[in-house]
Design an enzyme around this catalytic site. Structure first.
Site, PDB file in Angstrom:
ATOM      1  N   LEU A 238       0.784  -1.305   0.082  1.00  0.00           N
ATOM      2  CA  LEU A 238      -0.069  -0.079   0.142  1.00  0.00           C
ATOM      3  C   LEU A 238       1.056   1.448  -0.186  1.00  0.00           C
ATOM      4  O   LEU A 238       1.589   1.482   0.901  1.00  0.00           O
ATOM      5  CB  LEU A 238      -1.116  -0.141   1.263  1.00  0.00           C
ATOM      6  CG  LEU A 238      -1.848   1.129   1.441  1.00  0.00           C
ATOM      7  CD1 LEU A 238      -2.759   1.339   0.216  1.00  0.00           C
ATOM      8  CD2 LEU A 238      -2.639   1.169   2.578  1.00  0.00           C
TER       9      LEU A 238
ATOM     10  N   GLU B 230       0.739 -12.530  -3.650  1.00  0.00           N
ATOM     11  CA  GLU B 230      -0.567 -12.945  -3.251  1.00  0.00           C
ATOM     12  C   GLU B 230      -1.694 -12.111  -3.974  1.00  0.00           C
ATOM     13  O   GLU B 230      -1.822 -11.111  -3.468  1.00  0.00           O
ATOM     14  CB  GLU B 230      -0.791 -12.907  -1.761  1.00  0.00           C
ATOM     15  CG  GLU B 230      -1.890 -13.572  -1.086  1.00  0.00           C
ATOM     16  CD  GLU B 230      -1.910 -13.315   0.390  1.00  0.00           C
ATOM     17  OE1 GLU B 230      -3.115 -13.484   0.844  1.00  0.00           O
ATOM     18  OE2 GLU B 230      -0.836 -13.401   0.906  1.00  0.00           O
TER      19      GLU B 230
ATOM     20  N   GLN C 281       0.599   8.412  -4.045  1.00  0.00           N
ATOM     21  CA  GLN C 281       0.174   7.499  -5.395  1.00  0.00           C
ATOM     22  C   GLN C 281       0.740   7.977  -6.901  1.00  0.00           C
ATOM     23  O   GLN C 281       0.675   9.430  -6.879  1.00  0.00           O
ATOM     24  CB  GLN C 281      -1.162   7.060  -5.257  1.00  0.00           C
ATOM     25  CG  GLN C 281      -1.473   6.113  -4.057  1.00  0.00           C
ATOM     26  CD  GLN C 281      -2.635   5.636  -3.957  1.00  0.00           C
ATOM     27  OE1 GLN C 281      -3.822   5.883  -4.777  1.00  0.00           O
ATOM     28  NE2 GLN C 281      -3.172   4.702  -2.919  1.00  0.00           N
TER      29      GLN C 281
ATOM     30  N   GLN D  25       3.293   8.138  -8.189  1.00  0.00           N
ATOM     31  CA  GLN D  25       4.623   8.894  -8.289  1.00  0.00           C
ATOM     32  C   GLN D  25       5.715   8.062  -8.346  1.00  0.00           C
ATOM     33  O   GLN D  25       7.040   8.374  -8.459  1.00  0.00           O
ATOM     34  CB  GLN D  25       4.648   9.631  -7.131  1.00  0.00           C
ATOM     35  CG  GLN D  25       3.811  10.826  -6.650  1.00  0.00           C
ATOM     36  CD  GLN D  25       3.625  11.584  -5.384  1.00  0.00           C
ATOM     37  OE1 GLN D  25       4.899  11.315  -4.573  1.00  0.00           O
ATOM     38  NE2 GLN D  25       2.798  12.164  -5.038  1.00  0.00           N
ATOM     39  N   GLY D  26       5.466   6.540  -8.661  1.00  0.00           N
ATOM     40  CA  GLY D  26       6.652   5.807  -8.736  1.00  0.00           C
ATOM     41  C   GLY D  26       7.040   5.085  -7.390  1.00  0.00           C
ATOM     42  O   GLY D  26       7.931   4.157  -7.586  1.00  0.00           O
ATOM     43  N   HIS D  27       6.638   5.418  -6.598  1.00  0.00           N
ATOM     44  CA  HIS D  27       7.052   4.841  -5.152  1.00  0.00           C
ATOM     45  C   HIS D  27       6.799   3.103  -5.242  1.00  0.00           C
ATOM     46  O   HIS D  27       7.561   2.484  -4.521  1.00  0.00           O
ATOM     47  CB  HIS D  27       6.418   5.420  -3.942  1.00  0.00           C
ATOM     48  CG  HIS D  27       6.568   6.964  -3.976  1.00  0.00           C
ATOM     49  ND1 HIS D  27       7.909   7.333  -3.772  1.00  0.00           N
ATOM     50  CD2 HIS D  27       5.742   7.828  -4.078  1.00  0.00           C
ATOM     51  CE1 HIS D  27       7.884   8.723  -3.481  1.00  0.00           C
ATOM     52  NE2 HIS D  27       6.540   9.126  -3.969  1.00  0.00           N
ATOM     53  N   GLY D  28       5.712   2.583  -5.688  1.00  0.00           N
ATOM     54  CA  GLY D  28       5.479   1.262  -5.603  1.00  0.00           C
ATOM     55  C   GLY D  28       6.629   0.267  -6.479  1.00  0.00           C
ATOM     56  O   GLY D  28       6.937  -0.710  -5.954  1.00  0.00           O
ATOM     57  N   ALA D  29       6.925   1.009  -7.675  1.00  0.00           N
ATOM     58  CA  ALA D  29       8.023   0.577  -8.400  1.00  0.00           C
ATOM     59  C   ALA D  29       9.487   0.625  -7.566  1.00  0.00           C
ATOM     60  O   ALA D  29      10.124  -0.506  -7.618  1.00  0.00           O
ATOM     61  CB  ALA D  29       8.050   1.230  -9.676  1.00  0.00           C
TER      62      ALA D  29
END
Length: 406
Positions: free
Chosen positions: A233, A267, A239, A241-245
Site C-alpha cells: 500500500l 498473493e 500514489q 509517483q513511482g513509489h510502488g516500483a
C-alpha cells in the site's frame, strides 16, 4: 400469529440520516499542529469492512469522521462531528450507529479523542527515526521540487515496531478489499517501509510515512525459500509517483544475491499492482540474453524460464507474461505480429481445452448421449479475440512506461 408493529415515522425522513461512509471519513497525515486544521485530507476507496455492504453511516446528518495520523509514528486521533443525530423516541426506537465502536474493532487501543492531547503528542514525535535497516534512497521531482525518500527493512523485532505496524495496517481496510491483519509475531514476516526524509531550515531531519510492503518467506522444496509479497500500500497522497516500483525493485535487488531464494510470488495481485510488477520485471528482463530480439521470436522456451529465475527470481507464470510483453515490442513486421498473435492465443486457449476435457468427462458420467454444453466456435473466437486485444493494450502501456523510464 404475531402482528407486525406499525411504523409511525416517515421513511423519507429517515433517509436524511444516512450518509456515504466513504465521503464522511476524512483521513489525514499530520506533520505539525497547523496540519490538524489546514492539512489536506484524503478519503477511503471502500468502507464495507467497517460499515457493511451498503458502506453507509446511519443516524447522523452531515457526519464528519476525522481519523488523523501523525505522519511519523502514526499516533491516531479520532473525532466525530455532525449537524444532527437521530432521536430514537421519534423514530420507533431506531438507534444511530456507534461509529467509534465500529472503528475500535480495527484501530488499536490508545488513540486520542481529544484534539489538544493529540497536538501535544506531536511534539514528542518530532525526532522519530525509522525502524530497521536502510536499503535504498531515491528522489522524486515534480514542479521543480525534489523530495527525498528512503526504504527500510524490518523483521518486526525492533522495540516499538509492533505497535507502529498495528496502526499502519489500519489503512488496509479502506484500500484493500478483504484485507486481513497479520500476526507480526511470526518471524517469517518481513516489512519494507518507505519514508519521506525532510530537512527543516534549521537542519533537523524528519521522517514521514509513505507506504509499505509485507513479505512472507515460504518454504520451497528441498531447502530453499519462496518469498510471497502479501500486502502493498502506497498512501493516497503519494500514489502515481513511482513509489510502488521503487519499493518492489528494492525488494528484488535484495533477493537477487540470496542463493537460498528460489523465486518470488505475489498473493492475489490487484490489476494496479500487476501493472507495477510487469513494469519492473520488463525493465529488468530487457537486458537478458534470452529476451533479446534474436532469441525471443523462438517462443517461450526453457531458457527464458531458467534465466529469468536465476537472474531475477521471477517465477514461471510471471516470466511468461514478461516474454509476451517484450516479444510484442520486437514484433515489428506483419509476419512477426501474426506469429505473435497466434502464440498468445494458444496460451489464452488453454483454459478452454481444460474445460472441454472436464465437460466431456462430466457428460459421459451424467448424461451419455446428451446435448453438447460447450460454447460455440464463434463464441470462443470472439472471447479469444477480446482477451488478446486486452492483453495487447495492457502490454503496450507497460512498454510505453518502460521506454519513458530509460
Amino acid at each position: 400469529m404475531p402482528v407486525m408493529a406499525e411504523v409511525n415515522f416517515n421513511k423519507n425522513a429517515i433517509e436524511e440520516y444516512k450518509c456515504d461512509a466513504n465521503l464522511a471519513i476524512q483521513l489525514k497525515l499530520v506533520k505539525s499542529a497547523e496540519d490538524v486544521e489546514d492539512g489536506p485530507c484524503f478519503y477511503p476507496e471502500m468502507s464495507h469492512q467497517v460499515f457493511g455492504s451498503s458502506e453507509t453511516i446511519f443516524g447522523y446528518k452531515d457526519p464528519e469522521v476525522k481519523m488523523y495520523y501523525s505522519a511519523s509514528k502514526l499516533t491516531t486521533y479520532i473525532n466525530i462531528n455532525y449537524k444532527e443525530v437521530i432521536t430514537p423516541q421519534d423514530f420507533d426506537g431506531v438507534q444511530p450507529d456507534d461509529v467509534l465502536q465500529a472503528l475500535s474493532k480495527f484501530v488499536p487501543p490508545g488513540f486520542y479523542t481529544n484534539k489538544d492531547a493529540f497536538i501535544a503528542s506531536l511534539e514528542k514525535e518530532k525526532y522519530f527515526t525509522p525502524f530497521g535497516e536502510k536499503l535504498h534512497s531515491y528522489t522524486h521531482t515534480t514542479d521543480n521540487i525534489t523530495r527525498h525518500f528512503e526504504i527500510y527493512k524490518n523483521t518486526g523485532n525492533a522495540p516499538g515496531f509492533k505497535a507502529f505496524h498495528e496502526r499502519l495496517q489500519t489503512f488496509l481496510i479502506w484500500y484493500v478489499d478483504a484485507a486481513s491483519f497479520i500476526d507480526i509475531d511470526d518471524e517469517r514476516w518481513m516489512f519494507y517501509i518507505i519514508y519521506e526524509k525532510v530537512k527543516s531550515p534549521c537542519g533537523s531531519t524528519f521522517y514521514h510515512i509513505v507506504g509499505y510492503q509485507t513479505v512472507y518467506r515460504y518454504y520451497a522444496y528441498p531447502f530453499m525459500e519462496r518469498p510471497r509479497i502479501s500486502q502493498v500500500l502506497v498512501l493516497p497522497p503519494f500514489q502515481k509517483q513511482g513509489h510502488g516500483a521503487e519499493l518492489l525493485q528494492t525488494f528484488y535487488t535484495e533477493c537477487w544475491s540470496n542463493s537460498d531464494i528460489l523465486d518470488i510470488t505475489v498473493e492475489d495481485p490487484s490489476e494496479d499492482y500487476q501493472r507495477v510488477r510487469d513494469f519492473v520485471d520488463t525493465r529488468n528482463c530487457m537486458e537478458l540474453e534470452s529476451f533479446s530480439p534474436e532469441n525471443i521470436q523462438s517462443g517461450f522456451t526453457k531458457e527464458i524460464v531458467q534465466e529469468a529465475r536465476e537472474k531475477f527470481k521471477i517465477n514461471k507464470n510471471q516470466s511468461r507474461r514478461i516474454y509476451e510483453i517484450i516479444r510484442l515490442k520486437f514484433s515489428t513486421t506483419p509476419d512477426l505480429l501474426r506469429n505473435y498473435r497466434l502464440d498468445v492465443k494458444r496460451r489464452l486457449h488453454q483454459p478452454f481445452q481444460t474445460t472441454a476435457k472436464e465437460s466431456s468427462k462430466l457428460k459421459a458420467l451424467t448424461s451419455p448421449g446428451g446435448g453438447d454444453s460447450q460454447i460455440s466456435k464463434k463464441q470462443k473466437h470472439e472471447i479469444l479475440e477480446k482477451l488478446y486485444n486486452e492483453c495487447v493494450v495492457s502490454y503496450r502501456h507497460i512498454l510505453e512506461k518502460v521506454a519513458a523510464s530509460i
